[in-house]
Scaffold this motif. Structure first.
Motif, PDB file in Angstrom:
ATOM      1  N   GLU A 294      49.976  -8.083  32.910  1.00 19.46           N
ATOM      2  CA  GLU A 294      49.394  -9.395  32.653  1.00 19.46           C
ATOM      3  C   GLU A 294      49.084  -9.600  31.173  1.00 19.46           C
ATOM      4  O   GLU A 294      49.009 -10.736  30.694  1.00 19.46           O
ATOM      5  CB  GLU A 294      48.122  -9.572  33.478  1.00 19.46           C
ATOM      6  N   LYS A 295      48.903  -8.506  30.456  1.00 14.75           N
ATOM      7  CA  LYS A 295      48.556  -8.603  29.035  1.00 14.75           C
ATOM      8  C   LYS A 295      49.783  -8.775  28.147  1.00 14.75           C
ATOM      9  O   LYS A 295      49.656  -9.088  26.966  1.00 14.75           O
ATOM     10  CB  LYS A 295      47.790  -7.346  28.618  1.00 14.75           C
ATOM     11  N   LEU A 296      50.967  -8.555  28.728  1.00 13.50           N
ATOM     12  CA  LEU A 296      52.194  -8.690  27.948  1.00 13.50           C
ATOM     13  C   LEU A 296      52.650 -10.147  27.906  1.00 13.50           C
ATOM     14  O   LEU A 296      52.713 -10.814  28.937  1.00 13.50           O
ATOM     15  CB  LEU A 296      53.312  -7.845  28.565  1.00 13.50           C
ATOM     16  N   VAL A 297      52.944 -10.624  26.741  1.00 12.24           N
ATOM     17  CA  VAL A 297      53.563 -11.938  26.524  1.00 12.24           C
ATOM     18  C   VAL A 297      52.654 -13.065  26.995  1.00 12.24           C
ATOM     19  O   VAL A 297      52.667 -13.462  28.165  1.00 12.24           O
ATOM     20  CB  VAL A 297      54.943 -12.046  27.229  1.00 12.24           C
ATOM     21  N   GLN A 298      51.873 -13.562  26.102  1.00 10.49           N
ATOM     22  CA  GLN A 298      50.976 -14.670  26.388  1.00 10.49           C
ATOM     23  C   GLN A 298      51.651 -15.969  25.950  1.00 10.49           C
ATOM     24  O   GLN A 298      51.780 -16.249  24.764  1.00 10.49           O
ATOM     25  CB  GLN A 298      49.640 -14.479  25.659  1.00 10.49           C
ATOM     26  N   VAL A 299      52.083 -16.756  26.918  1.00  9.85           N
ATOM     27  CA  VAL A 299      52.807 -17.989  26.611  1.00  9.85           C
ATOM     28  C   VAL A 299      51.866 -19.041  26.043  1.00  9.85           C
ATOM     29  O   VAL A 299      52.271 -19.909  25.278  1.00  9.85           O
ATOM     30  CB  VAL A 299      53.544 -18.512  27.870  1.00  9.85           C
ATOM     31  N   GLY A 300      50.601 -18.967  26.388  1.00  7.17           N
ATOM     32  CA  GLY A 300      49.647 -19.925  25.842  1.00  7.17           C
ATOM     33  C   GLY A 300      49.144 -20.864  26.912  1.00  7.17           C
ATOM     34  O   GLY A 300      48.937 -20.475  28.059  1.00  7.17           O
TER      35      GLY A 300
END
Length: 205
Positions: free
Chosen positions: A111-117
């Motif tokens: 869940e912490k990988l790749v924060q789309v925003g």
């Protein structure tokens, strides 16, 4: 008499050490053979030190591909959180992003990988257990063709959790765990096929 017992004890200890060494060596060889099989299946080179320290690299379907273990545990954590990651480099000057995930509370590191925003999850006609996010809906539509939808289903259907994403200059697939059996090899191969299918669609678009 004491000397006899000392000799017996020494023999037992020596025999135990040899047995442990043989068992460890066999386990090492089995793990190395498993990784070698994956390398052969994909036509990649292998640099192997252990199942937690290896790299597969080379060309697959004309794309530069790299597979390696990653520890996603928080800094200072006592227990590692091992995942397997495959990546293809790409050019992405405007930083378009897509994140396709099979979520599972048992694997919070993903869940912490790749924060789309602020972009919310997209509507899609894939399995309900897949969550798709992107910062560019047109970009996502180029990727999500019928071919890649089929590849996505194949890549995720046998996994408890997983993630494929584009972020910056990286197109990657991440799945929980190290490579320990044939099922893991199959999942990695399907994940790499998905990456290549996505790259094909981007090149065609």
């Amino acid at each position: 008499m004491d000397t006899i017992w000392f000799v017996v004890l020494a023999i037992v200890l020596a025999g135990g050490s040899i047995a442990i060494g043989i068992i460890r060596n066999r386990r090492f060889q089995q793990k190395e053979a498993l990784h070698s099989k994956l390398a052969a299946n994909l036509g990649l080179d292998l640099a192997y030190a252990s199942d937690q320290d290896y790299s597969l690299f080379g060309k697959y379907r004309e794309y530069s591909l790299r597979i390696e273990p990653i520890n996603l545990a928080a800094p200072g954590a006592k227990t590692p959180a091992w995942y397997t990651k495959g990546s293809i480099p790409m050019v992405n000057p405007v930083r378009k992003m897509i994140r396709i995930a099979r979520r599972n509370d048992s694997f919070p590191e993903l869940e912490k990988l790749v924060q789309v925003g602020a972009i919310s999850s997209m509507q899609h006609d894939l399995e309900p257990w897949l969550d798709i996010q992107s910062n560019d809906l047109m970009f996502a539509s180029i990727i999500l063709t019928e071919n890649t939808k089929i590849s996505t289903h194949k890549a995720f259907r046998n996994l408890n959790a997983g993630l494929v994403y584009i972020e910056d200059e990286e197109l990657s697939f991440v799945m929980p765990g190290l490579l320990t059996d044939e099922k893991h090899l199959e999942s990695v191969v399907l994940g790499m096929e998905l990456l290549c299918d996505i790259k094909d669609e981007l090149n065609a678009g």
